[in-house]
Write an enzyme that holds these catalytic residues in place. Structure first.
Site, PDB file in Angstrom:
ATOM      1  N   LYS A 191     -12.521  15.994 -11.475  1.00  0.00           N
ATOM      2  CA  LYS A 191     -11.998  17.153 -10.860  1.00  0.00           C
ATOM      3  C   LYS A 191     -11.098  17.884 -11.991  1.00  0.00           C
ATOM      4  CE  LYS A 191      -8.450  18.688  -8.439  1.00  0.00           C
ATOM      5  NZ  LYS A 191      -7.934  20.044  -9.361  1.00  0.00           N
ATOM      6  N   GLU A 265      -1.307   7.197 -12.812  1.00  0.00           N
ATOM      7  CA  GLU A 265      -0.436   7.346 -14.154  1.00  0.00           C
ATOM      8  C   GLU A 265       0.486   8.562 -13.922  1.00  0.00           C
ATOM      9  OE1 GLU A 265       1.420   8.750 -16.743  1.00  0.00           O
ATOM     10  OE2 GLU A 265      -0.339   9.346 -17.711  1.00  0.00           O
ATOM     11  N   CYS A 300       4.205  12.800 -20.358  1.00  0.00           N
ATOM     12  CA  CYS A 300       4.847  11.893 -19.586  1.00  0.00           C
ATOM     13  C   CYS A 300       5.652  10.812 -20.103  1.00  0.00           C
ATOM     14  CB  CYS A 300       3.486  11.236 -18.551  1.00  0.00           C
ATOM     15  SG  CYS A 300       2.489  11.988 -17.746  1.00  0.00           S
ATOM     16  N   GLU A 402      11.910  15.006 -14.049  1.00  0.00           N
ATOM     17  CA  GLU A 402      11.076  15.426 -15.223  1.00  0.00           C
ATOM     18  C   GLU A 402      10.925  17.019 -15.342  1.00  0.00           C
ATOM     19  OE1 GLU A 402       6.760  13.434 -16.801  1.00  0.00           O
ATOM     20  OE2 GLU A 402       7.084  14.192 -14.522  1.00  0.00           O
TER      21      GLU A 402
END
Length: 506
Positions: A191, A265, A300, A402
């Site tokens: 996806k 992750e 990330c 973040e």
């Protein structure tokens, strides 16, 4: 507009148009059964470059059925042969490298020269690596502790794998999931991210030219309509996901009832620590590289908490600001651009939200950037200047959460113990960097830091054959290396065979 810029744009737009409104099922590009469409925008201009199907449960079922049927044959092909097929597919990627990298820049807003070209090269390298490791997929023999018994284990494929990727590095993360899964004998339903679906679809279309139909299927859509039924599907026996912590937690919960293994992750709020004895010739550029400013901070591993020893604080900041001022921001397909555009208006608003918090903080100071350029060459693109802040309290959301945008906070510290307490005071544990010339201090840092990806005196991005993953709230499992293929995409049988006694005369 230069000739190179014009040619890159035409090539990328041509592929975007051809792939618009398509998914990849059973080896062929086709329209989805769902009628909904998702508009795909060029982040550099805000203009539409195509549409992606808004797939639903019907499309999911078709894709999984295709993968399940293909799995029954694919798993029986010897691992070395699967590796040879993947190697041939990787060569096809090399042949069409220019198409891939230009569409990547158009789709994501990541600058062609500094991001899209290197990501394409790294993706091809990673595909070759996993293909070459196919012959190492094997179990183990054990000395028997039962008389007349053969004792060994196998490494077998799991089945249909659900792979869900984000938009920030869609090619590399696609390969990181599908290449080890397929080489290990599984089949995949991928996806794509709705913000940047076209470049991953092109890559998979090229790979599928060598793979048997149904081994690799690609769908697009939103999480609730497409991702959730894919994870829930009873024939899906493995889920691998890269994205936010909040979504990763939901995925783990959805997969739990059927005890489906999950690789996650997730995000990070990563410390980049500069000691007083650091070599500033490498540490100052390391702040810029580590923050991933040339990817608009959309990584990330971005080192967005920049801890600088108070003795060298001003000197480091001066050096970083000087280098930031020389970076050129512009259209992603212009090879003169060092920095491209943020992926979407939604993501830009997220950056603006955190900058609003910072600007309302009386002690905060904008050392560089802090503005949203508009008009002219920037048109209606989603641009924001690479930004470095000082004076933001460590308890501020800007320092704790973040941002996933081009915003870093500089934080002074007095000693190693102090900075380690602060660096570890976060729910995340993805990556961390230390700059020092003291070996003892470096090894102490490695022992004490709570992160899964640790570097000293460098801040490179994860790459092929570097086992990568986080701890704490930053994820489950490692990727990008041989152990990821063996640990995440195979299952084991323990076999005991009683050989009995020979009927032959002694």
């Amino acid at each position: 507009m230069s000739d190179d810029f014009k040619n890159n744009l035409e090539l990328a737009l041509g592929n975007a148009k051809r792939l618009s409104n398509k998914i990849l099922i059973d080896g062929k590009l086709s329209p989805s059964k769902a009628k909904g469409k998702i508009s795909v925008l060029n982040p550099s201009t805000g203009e539409s470059i195509g549409e992606a199907p808004q797939c639903n449960k019907v499309d999911v079922n078709i894709a999984v059925d295709s993968a399940e049927a293909a799995f029954q044959k694919w798993k029986k092909i010897p691992a070395r042969e699967r590796g040879k097929i993947m190697s041939a597919a990787a060569r096809k990627l090399e042949d069409r490298k220019n198409e891939i990298e230009t569409l990547l820049a158009l789709d994501t807003g990541n600058a062609l020269r500094t991001q899209a070209i290197p990501e394409t090269v790294a993706s091809i390298e990673l595909t070759h690596m996993f293909a070459g490791l196919a012959g190492e997929i094997k179990g183990e023999n054990y000395p028997p502790n039962i008389p007349n018994t053969i004792h060994y284990t196998t490494k077998d494929p799991i089945g249909v794998v659900c792979a869900i990727i984000p938009w920030n590095a869609p090619l590399f993360l696609t390969v990181a999931k599908i290449a080890p899964a397929i080489v290990a004998g599984n089949t995949v339903v991928l996806k794509t991210a709705e913000q940047a679906p076209l470049c991953a679809l092109l890559l998979c279309e090229i790979l599928q030219q060598e793979l048997p139909p149904g081994v690799l299927n690609v769908i697009s859509g939103y999480g609730e309509e497409c991702g959730e039924p894919l994870i829930d599907h009873p024939k899906v026996r493995k889920v691998t996901f890269t994205g936010s912590f909040s979504v990763g937690k939901i995925i783990a919960m959805k997969a739990a009832p059927k005890l489906c293994p999950v690789t996650l992750e997730l995000g990070g709020k990563n410390p980049n620590i500069i000691m007083s004895d650091a070599d500033l010739d490498i540490a100052i550029p390391g702040v810029i590289d580590g923050m991933r400013y040339t990817r608009q901070g959309q990584a990330c591993t971005a080192g967005s908490r920049v801890y600088i020893h108070e003795k060298i604080y001003d000197k480091v900041l001066e050096g970083v600001v000087s280098k930031l001022s020389k970076l050129k921001m512009g259209n992603a397909l212009d090879t003169k651009s060092d920095i491209g555009a943020i992926i979407s208006d939604e993501q830009l608003k997220r950056t603006l939200h955190y900058m609003d918090i910072a600007k309302k903080t009386s002690s905060a100071k904008v050392l560089h950037g802090g503005n949203q350029p508009k008009g002219g060459d920037y048109k209606e693109g989603f641009f924001y200047e690479p930004t470095l802040l000082s004076g933001v309290p460590v308890e501020s959301p800007v320092c704790q959460e973040e941002v996933f945008g081009p915003v870093a906070c500089a934080i002074p510290f007095k000693n190693f113990d102090e900075v380690m307490r602060s660096a570890n005071d976060t729910p995340f544990g993805l990556s961390a960097v230390l700059w020092t010339q003291n070996l003892s201090r470096a090894l102490q840092f490695v022992d004490e830091i709570e992160a899964g990806f640790v570097q000293v005196n460098q801040c490179v991005a994860p790459r092929a054959n570097v086992s990568y993953g986080g701890i704490k709230m930053s994820g489950l499992g490692k990727e990008y290396a041989f152990d990821s293929m063996m640990n995440h995409f195979t299952q084991s049988k323990t076999v005991l065979i009683n050989r009995g006694k020979s009927n032959l005369d002694d």
